[in-house]
Design an enzyme around this catalytic site. Structure first.
Site, mmCIF file in Angstrom:
data_model
loop_
_atom_site.group_PDB
_atom_site.id
_atom_site.type_symbol
_atom_site.label_atom_id
_atom_site.label_comp_id
_atom_site.label_asym_id
_atom_site.label_seq_id
_atom_site.Cartn_x
_atom_site.Cartn_y
_atom_site.Cartn_z
ATOM 1 N N ASP A 77 0.840 -1.207 0.000
ATOM 2 C CA ASP A 77 0.000 0.000 0.000
ATOM 3 C C ASP A 77 0.871 1.252 0.000
ATOM 4 O OD1 ASP A 77 -1.969 -1.863 0.271
ATOM 5 O OD2 ASP A 77 -2.609 -1.254 2.253
ATOM 6 N N GLU A 315 -11.531 -1.138 1.276
ATOM 7 C CA GLU A 315 -10.259 -0.655 1.781
ATOM 8 C C GLU A 315 -9.805 0.634 1.106
ATOM 9 O OE1 GLU A 315 -7.933 -4.080 3.624
ATOM 10 O OE2 GLU A 315 -7.997 -4.556 1.491
#
Length: 448
Positions: A77, A315
Site C-alpha cells: 500500500d 479498503e
C-alpha cells in the site's frame, strides 16, 4: 489489504477480533451536521449488474520487466505526499511517496503482522531513493502501522495520518485499529529528504459504536473488522476538511436488521435469493470532519456508503472531484463479497454531485478496474489521483489458476517467487459522469 496466509494455508484476515477492551470514542458528534446526510447503500443488485470488459480490465503485469524500489524490502500500500488539494506535492524539487514495508524474507502473507511505513524520494519521479522507516523506532503508536495518507501544510510541515494497529509491546498480536497522526519538519539537501522535529503521536479517531462497529461488537461469524486507512480530503467547493476511512456498520450481528434497500429494487428482490450468511457482511466507508486547524480534532459523521449484505472490506477509500462530480473509490478482494455475489479483485467507484448522499455506482455496478481473469491477483491497492492516474502494487502474479487460499498452501519459495511487493505500472483512467474506462497503461510507479 489485510490478508494473512499461514504456512499451512490457513487464511486469516488481519482484522479478526482481538482480545481488547471496548473503544472509548474520542471524537465528538454534531447532531445538526448529521441531519442532512444520506448514506448510500451499495446493493446486491448493483453488483449483479457487473460485467468485465476491455474498458475495465487492467493490462497484464509482467513482473520480470519491472524494477524494485528497494532490493531489501517488500512494499505494498503506497501513497504520495499530497497538497491539501490532493495533487502530489513537490518539496524543494523532491517528490515523496510512502508505503507499507517489511524485509523481503518475510512470508508475503504474514507481512501485515510487522508492517511499518517507509518513504522514498525522487527528483524525476522515476528513480526512487529509499529513506527507510518514516518513524524512529518506538515512536509510532500500535504494534505495527497500516495505511494512511500524508499532506504538506503551507508552512512546509508534513502531517501524516496512519492506522495504529494492535498495542505497543504486546506479546500476542491484537487487531485494535485507530487513526493516528503526527507532524514533522521536512528537511532536504541536494540529495536527500529527512523528517525532523516530530510532534507527539496522538490517536484522533476511534469507532463510536453508533455508526461504526467496535472491536467488541464484532462476532466470530464475521470474517473482518476494520477501522483504518485514513485519507485526507479538502472539499474544493467548501474548503472544509475531512478524513475518510474504512470501517464496518455498527452493531452486533444478532442485532443487525434486514433492509430491502440493501438488496435492490422490488423487481430484483422478487427473483433474487439472499443467503442468510450475507448478514455478516457490513463494510462501510466512513467520514469525519475536522474541527480545528491542526487537524487533530474531528467530528465523526454517518458513513458515506455502506455495503451491508454485499461486502465486508472496502479498503483505502478516497475521493476526488472532477467538474461538478465527486468520485468515491475503494478497493476490495473477490472473497470479501457476500455469498451469491461474484465480483473480481478490483477498484470500485461511485459518483455524486455532492460529497454527502446521492451516490450511484460507476458503470451501473461500481467496477472500475479489474485484474485480468487469468491473473486475478496481479495488483491491488489502487489509488486514483486527481488527474485520473491510478497507482497500485504488484501482488501475486502467474499463479496458474490457484485461488488465494491455495496460494497460501504453497511453499514459502513459491509464495515469494510469485509475490511482487513493488510498485505496479500506473494506469490512466477516464471519468465521464457515471462512467469510467481505462485509457492506457503508464510507466511503473507514476503518481502524476
Amino acid at each position: 489489504m489485510e490478508r494473512n496466509i499461514d504456512k499451512k494455508g490457513k487464511f486469516f484476515i488481519a482484522a479478526i477480533i482481538g482480545l481488547s477492551a471496548i473503544f472509548t470514542p474520542i471524537v465528538s458528534s454534531s447532531a445538526s451536521a448529521k441531519e442532512n446526510l444520506e448514506t448510500y447503500n451499495w446493493t446486491r443488485e448493483d453488483v449483479s449488474n457487473l460485467t468485465i470488459n476491455a474498458q475495465n480490465t487492467a493490462p497484464e503485469i509482467k513482473k520480470d520487466e519491472l524494477v524494485e524500489m528497494t532490493s531489501e524490502s517488500y512494499i505494498w500500500d503506497s501513497w504520495p505526499l499530497q497538497e491539501k488539494n490532493g495533487h502530489p506535492a513537490v518539496v524543494n524539487g523532491f517528490k515523496i511517496i510512502f508505503a507499507l514495508s517489511v524485509p523481503n524474507d518475510v512470508l508475503p502473507g504474514k507481512r501485515h503482522d510487522t508492517a511499518e511505513i517507509h518513504y522514498f524520494f525522487s527528483k524525476d519521479g522515476k528513480s526512487w531513493e529509499s529513506g527507510g522507516p518514516v518513524f524512529k523506532d518506538g515512536d509510532a503508536l500500535g504494534s505495527r502501522q497500516w495505511a494512511g495518507s500524508s499532506i504538506v501544510h503551507k508552512d512546509g510541515k508534513l502531517q501524516i495520518f496512519y492506522t495504529a494497529t494492535g498495542d505497543k509491546n504486546e506479546t500476542q498480536l491484537s487487531y485494535d485499529q485507530r487513526v493516528a497522526t503526527a507532524t514533522a519538519d521536512i528537511t532536504t539537501t541536494n540529495t536527500s529528504v529527512t523528517f525532523e522535529n516530530w510532534s507527539d503521536h496522538e490517536i484522533i479517531l476511534e469507532p463510536d459504536g453508533e455508526y461504526y462497529q467496535t472491536n467488541e461488537q464484532t462476532g466470530p461469524e464475521e470474517s473482518s473488522y476494520a477501522f483504518r486507512d485514513p485519507y485526507f480530503f479538502q472539499d474544493p467547493k467548501t474548503g472544509e476538511e475531512y478524513l475518510l476511512f474504512e470501517a464496518n456498520s455498527a452493531g452486533k450481528l444478532e442485532d443487525r436488521s434486514y433492509n430491502d434497500e440493501y438488496i435492490g429494487s422490488v423487481k430484483f428482490r422478487q427473483n433474487h435469493e439472499n443467503p442468510e450468511s450475507s448478514k455478516a457482511f457490513n463494510g462501510s466507508i466512513g467520514i469525519a470532519k475536522a474541527s480545528n486547524q491542526g487537524l487533530s480534532k474531528f467530528n465523526i459523521l454517518p458513513p458515506l456508503l455502506e455495503a451491508n449484505y454485499v461486502n465486508d472490506e472496502l479498503e483505502r477509500p478516497s475521493v476526488i472531484v472532477k467538474g461538478n462530480n465527486y468520485y468515491l473509490f475503494a478497493k476490495t478482494h473477490s472473497e470479501k463479497f457476500a455469498t451469491g455475489l461474484h465480483a473480481p479483485e478490483g477498484l470500485y467507484g461511485f459518483t455524486s454531485d455532492s460529497l454527502f448522499g446521492g451516490y450511484q455506482p460507476l458503470n451501473e455496478s461500481g467496477l472500475v478496474i479489474a485484474n485480468p481473469t487469468d491473473n486475478p491477483y496481479q495488483a491491488y491497492s489502487w489509488m486514483v489521483m486527481p488527474n485520473g492516474t491510478v497507482t497500485s502494487f504488484v501482488n501475486y502474479v502467474n499463479v496458474d489458476g490457484k485461488d488465494i487460499y491455495e496460494i497460501g498452501e504453497q511453499s514459502p519459495d513459491y509464495q515469494m517467487e510469485h509475490f511482487g511487493g513493488m510498485l505496479a505500472p500506473s494506469l490512466k483512467l477516464s471519468l465521464t459522469r457515471n462512467e469510467s474506462k481505462i485509457v492506457h497503461e503508464k510507466k511503473q510507479g507514476v503518481f502524476k
